[in-house]
Structures are given as structure tokens and as C-alpha cells.
Design a protein around this motif. Structure first.
Motif, mmCIF file in Angstrom:
data_model
loop_
_atom_site.group_PDB
_atom_site.id
_atom_site.type_symbol
_atom_site.label_atom_id
_atom_site.label_comp_id
_atom_site.label_asym_id
_atom_site.label_seq_id
_atom_site.Cartn_x
_atom_site.Cartn_y
_atom_site.Cartn_z
ATOM 1 N N ARG A 35 13.676 9.698 -22.856
ATOM 2 C CA ARG A 35 15.049 9.460 -23.293
ATOM 3 C C ARG A 35 15.681 8.241 -22.645
ATOM 4 N N VAL A 36 15.441 8.054 -21.347
ATOM 5 C CA VAL A 36 16.040 6.902 -20.668
ATOM 6 C C VAL A 36 15.456 5.604 -21.222
ATOM 7 N N LYS A 37 14.153 5.556 -21.354
ATOM 8 C CA LYS A 37 13.488 4.371 -21.911
ATOM 9 C C LYS A 37 13.964 4.123 -23.334
ATOM 10 N N ASP A 38 14.105 5.170 -24.125
ATOM 11 C CA ASP A 38 14.586 5.023 -25.500
ATOM 12 C C ASP A 38 15.988 4.426 -25.529
ATOM 13 N N ALA A 39 16.865 4.933 -24.655
ATOM 14 C CA ALA A 39 18.247 4.437 -24.627
ATOM 15 C C ALA A 39 18.284 2.961 -24.240
ATOM 16 N N LEU A 40 17.500 2.572 -23.238
ATOM 17 C CA LEU A 40 17.480 1.177 -22.803
ATOM 18 C C LEU A 40 16.846 0.277 -23.855
ATOM 19 N N SER A 41 15.881 0.798 -24.583
ATOM 20 C CA SER A 41 15.215 0.003 -25.618
ATOM 21 C C SER A 41 16.088 -0.177 -26.856
ATOM 22 N N GLY A 42 17.039 0.748 -27.060
ATOM 23 C CA GLY A 42 17.880 0.688 -28.249
ATOM 24 C C GLY A 42 17.362 1.521 -29.389
ATOM 25 N N THR A 43 16.445 2.458 -29.112
ATOM 26 C CA THR A 43 15.878 3.293 -30.168
ATOM 27 C C THR A 43 16.952 4.010 -30.992
ATOM 28 N N TRP A 243 -0.386 1.782 -26.873
ATOM 29 C CA TRP A 243 0.082 0.755 -25.936
ATOM 30 C C TRP A 243 1.271 1.215 -25.104
ATOM 31 N N HIS A 244 2.344 1.647 -25.758
ATOM 32 C CA HIS A 244 3.570 1.977 -25.021
ATOM 33 C C HIS A 244 4.095 3.376 -25.311
ATOM 34 N N GLY A 245 3.352 4.158 -26.087
ATOM 35 C CA GLY A 245 3.694 5.560 -26.264
ATOM 36 C C GLY A 245 4.708 5.884 -27.346
ATOM 37 N N GLU A 254 9.400 7.840 -39.387
ATOM 38 C CA GLU A 254 10.564 7.818 -38.500
ATOM 39 C C GLU A 254 10.134 7.955 -37.041
ATOM 40 N N ILE A 255 10.962 7.409 -36.158
ATOM 41 C CA ILE A 255 10.645 7.413 -34.730
ATOM 42 C C ILE A 255 10.945 8.773 -34.129
ATOM 43 N N GLU A 256 9.942 9.356 -33.517
ATOM 44 C CA GLU A 256 10.116 10.589 -32.761
ATOM 45 C C GLU A 256 10.413 10.277 -31.303
ATOM 46 N N ARG A 257 9.784 9.198 -30.806
ATOM 47 C CA ARG A 257 10.016 8.737 -29.438
ATOM 48 C C ARG A 257 9.789 7.233 -29.363
ATOM 49 N N GLY A 258 10.654 6.545 -28.599
ATOM 50 C CA GLY A 258 10.521 5.102 -28.447
ATOM 51 C C GLY A 258 9.432 4.740 -27.467
ATOM 52 N N PRO A 259 9.403 3.472 -27.068
ATOM 53 C CA PRO A 259 10.467 2.462 -27.124
ATOM 54 C C PRO A 259 10.641 1.713 -28.448
ATOM 55 N N ALA A 260 9.877 2.034 -29.475
ATOM 56 C CA ALA A 260 10.077 1.365 -30.764
ATOM 57 C C ALA A 260 11.505 1.586 -31.249
ATOM 58 N N THR A 261 12.045 0.595 -31.965
ATOM 59 C CA THR A 261 13.391 0.724 -32.531
ATOM 60 C C THR A 261 13.379 0.748 -34.050
ATOM 61 N N GLN A 262 12.237 0.394 -34.657
ATOM 62 C CA GLN A 262 12.114 0.371 -36.107
ATOM 63 C C GLN A 262 11.073 1.383 -36.564
ATOM 64 N N SER A 263 11.396 2.109 -37.631
ATOM 65 C CA SER A 263 10.457 3.088 -38.176
ATOM 66 C C SER A 263 9.198 2.407 -38.707
ATOM 67 N N GLN A 264 8.148 3.196 -38.833
ATOM 68 C CA GLN A 264 6.881 2.694 -39.334
ATOM 69 C C GLN A 264 6.871 2.763 -40.860
ATOM 70 N N GLN A 265 6.336 1.727 -41.513
ATOM 71 C CA GLN A 265 6.232 1.735 -42.972
ATOM 72 C C GLN A 265 5.224 2.793 -43.412
ATOM 73 N N VAL A 266 5.603 3.583 -44.424
ATOM 74 C CA VAL A 266 4.696 4.590 -44.972
ATOM 75 C C VAL A 266 4.327 4.215 -46.404
ATOM 76 N N PHE A 267 3.180 4.712 -46.841
ATOM 77 C CA PHE A 267 2.686 4.431 -48.186
ATOM 78 C C PHE A 267 2.460 5.737 -48.934
ATOM 79 N N GLU A 268 2.618 5.671 -50.239
ATOM 80 C CA GLU A 268 2.237 6.799 -51.079
ATOM 81 C C GLU A 268 0.718 6.915 -51.069
ATOM 82 N N VAL A 269 0.241 8.142 -51.183
ATOM 83 C CA VAL A 269 -1.207 8.380 -51.153
ATOM 84 C C VAL A 269 -1.591 9.292 -52.319
#
Length: 280
Positions: A35-43, A243-245, A254-269
Motif C-alpha cells: 500500500r505504501v509503495k502504491d501510494a507513492l507510485s500513484g497507483t 520485476w517489481h511485483g 486492472e491493477i490489483e497491486r502496484g507500483p504500476a499506475t496503468q492497467s494492462q491491455q486485455v484481448f478478446e480470446v
């Protein structure tokens, strides 16, 4: 251009690696994924927090210098308060910047290290400016503030280089669109339950994960710093970047945990006669 040559010199200065790696390692030990890392990263914001936070100290310090130039004796008290406001507001800017920088490597880490050193120098100069003002040495305080502005200005230029030239804090998948038509990426037989599989469509890396009867497809390049998600592990209904968890939900990106701030692109399958096909 002189500025470009200066930036390249900093990027290639391998002499910085040892101290930069030591400091980054210390920061990473303190700021672990959570949570602390997420807040500092801007997640929670959906973009890095550091660029927004630097506006307060820079604005305060430049406003103090403006009062020094045009405010006369009546502006001295306000200028002193603005210098201190800049010093105090630099703390969250430093913390968020350190969090972002600790996740970099190579040229980005070297440039970020110099950026941090310049900011630290500028901060020290502004503290000295405030102390001089408190002692009634207003002319000295004003001169130190101008010197601090020069150092912080250089640091700001380097910070812009980090963001706009080196892409620190930028979604690393921003220009990877993916196929708009159904495109074969793998054989269904190659997918083991819960085991990430890498595929490629043109220049776009694709991550495939089977969970029971469902198959999920996401961009395989982590939006944070470009880590290969297929080398990570499946944690519940998420994929974790090696790399960074950062963790992303398989179904939505959608992001479950940061430090990423942008969601991952998903594709139809869809699966057609044993072939796995994807599209945007």
C-alpha cells in the motif's frame, strides 16, 4: 545540441552505477510492494504522483525570488515563508521520486541519480537561504535562492528528459495496439492450466493464461517498466510481474497491486478447432 550531448554523457556515465545501485537497493528494501509503495507510485491516481507534487516546491521558491526582486522590504516576510513552504513541500516530492527511481535500471537510473543529487543540492541551498533570512541577512538569502533556482532548473530539465526521452513513468505499452482482427497466436494444446505462455502478433507481445475452461490474453509487456509478464507467476486471478511485483487481473487487466499506475491491455480470446485466436 548541447543539452542532448549533456544528457547522453550522464546516461553513459557508468561510474555512477555503484553508488546509484547502492542507494536504489536501500530504497527498495524499505519500499516493498504494498500500500505504501502504491501510494507513492500513484497507483490510486492512475498516473505517477511525483510530477504533480513538484509543482508546489518549485512554485513556492520561484515566487519567493519574484518577491525578492519586486516586493521590497514589505515582501521579505512573505518570501521567507514561501522558501520554507517549498522546503516542507519537497518532502513528498522526494519520497515519490525515490519510489519511482528505485525501479529503474541502466541509463534511466544514472540520469535519475544525478537528478536526485541536483534536487538534494537545490534543497540544501534553499534551507541555507531560509536560515540567512531568519538571521536578517535578506540579500544573502535572496542570492542563495537564485542559486537554488538555477540548480533546481537544471534538475527539472533532467527530470523532463527522464519522462519524455527515457519514458520513466510512461505506460510502456502505449504504442502497442494489437490486432483488430481475429489472429492465431498459439495452439490450445500448448496451454497448461495456470502456466503463463508468451506469444507474439507482429511486434506486440501477448501473454496467454489458461484457468480451467477459460483462456485469458493480455499484453505481455508490463505497463510499469516493461517486465515480461510470462516470466511472472499466477497469483489467484492475477498475473504478477517478475520485476517489481505489480499484479494485474487476468479478466480485465486492472491493477490489483502496484507500483504500476496503468492497467494492462486485455484481448478478446476464442478457440477455433484447437487454435487460440485473439483480437483487441
Amino acid at each position: 545540441m548541447l543539452a542532448e550531448r549533456a544528457a547522453k554523457a550522464i546516461e553513459n556515465a557508468t561510474v555512477l552505477d555503484r553508488p546509484a545501485d547502492a542507494v536504489a537497493g536501500a530504497v527498495s528494501k524499505v519500499l516493498k510492494p504494498g500500500r505504501v509503495k502504491d501510494a507513492l507510485s500513484g497507483t490510486p491516481l492512475g498516473h505517477p504522483a511525483h510530477p504533480a507534487l513538484i509543482a508546489v516546491p518549485i512554485g513556492s521558491w520561484l515566487s519567493a525570488s519574484w518577491l525578492d526582486l519586486v516586493g521590497g522590504r514589505g515582501g521579505r516576510s512573505a518570501a521567507s515563508k514561501l522558501v520554507m513552504l517549498g522546503v516542507m513541500s519537497s518532502v513528498p516530492a522526494v519520497l515519490t521520486g525515490a519510489s519511482d527511481w528505485s525501479d529503474t535500471l541502466g541509463a534511466e537510473r544514472r540520469a535519475g541519480f544525478v537528478h536526485a543529487l541536483a534536487n538534494s543540492t537545490g534543497l540544501a541551498i534553499y534551507v541555507a537561504s531560509w536560515r540567512a533570512r531568519r538571521q536578517g541577512k535578506h540579500l544573502k538569502g535572496a542570492g542563495l535562492a537564485l542559486a537554488g533556482a538555477g540548480v533546481v532548473g537544471f534538475s527539472g530539465w533532467l527530470g523532463g528528459h527522464l519522462a519524455y526521452a527515457l519514458g520513466v513513468g510512461v505506460d510502456t505499452t502505449a504504442f502497442l495496439g494489437g490486432p483488430t482482427d481475429w489472429t492465431e497466436v498459439a495452439s490450445e494444446a500448448d496451454l497448461a492450466d495456470g502456466q503463463p505462455l508468451a506469444a507474439t502478433v507482429g511486434v506486440v507481445p501477448i501473454l496467454l493464461v489458461r484457468q480451467g475452461a477459460r483462456i485469458f490474453a493480455l499484453n505481455d509487456r508490463c505497463t510499469h517498466r516493461g517486465g515480461p509478464l510470462h516470466e511472472g507467476k499466477v497469483v489467484g486471478d492475477c498475473i504478477e510481474c517478475p520485476w517489481h511485483g505489480s499484479r494485474f487481473r487476468l479478466v480485465s487487466g486492472e491493477i490489483e497491486r502496484g507500483p504500476a499506475t496503468q492497467s494492462q491491455q486485455v484481448f478478446e480470446v476464442r478457440v477455433d478447432t484447437g487454435r487460440v485466436l485473439v483480437r483487441r
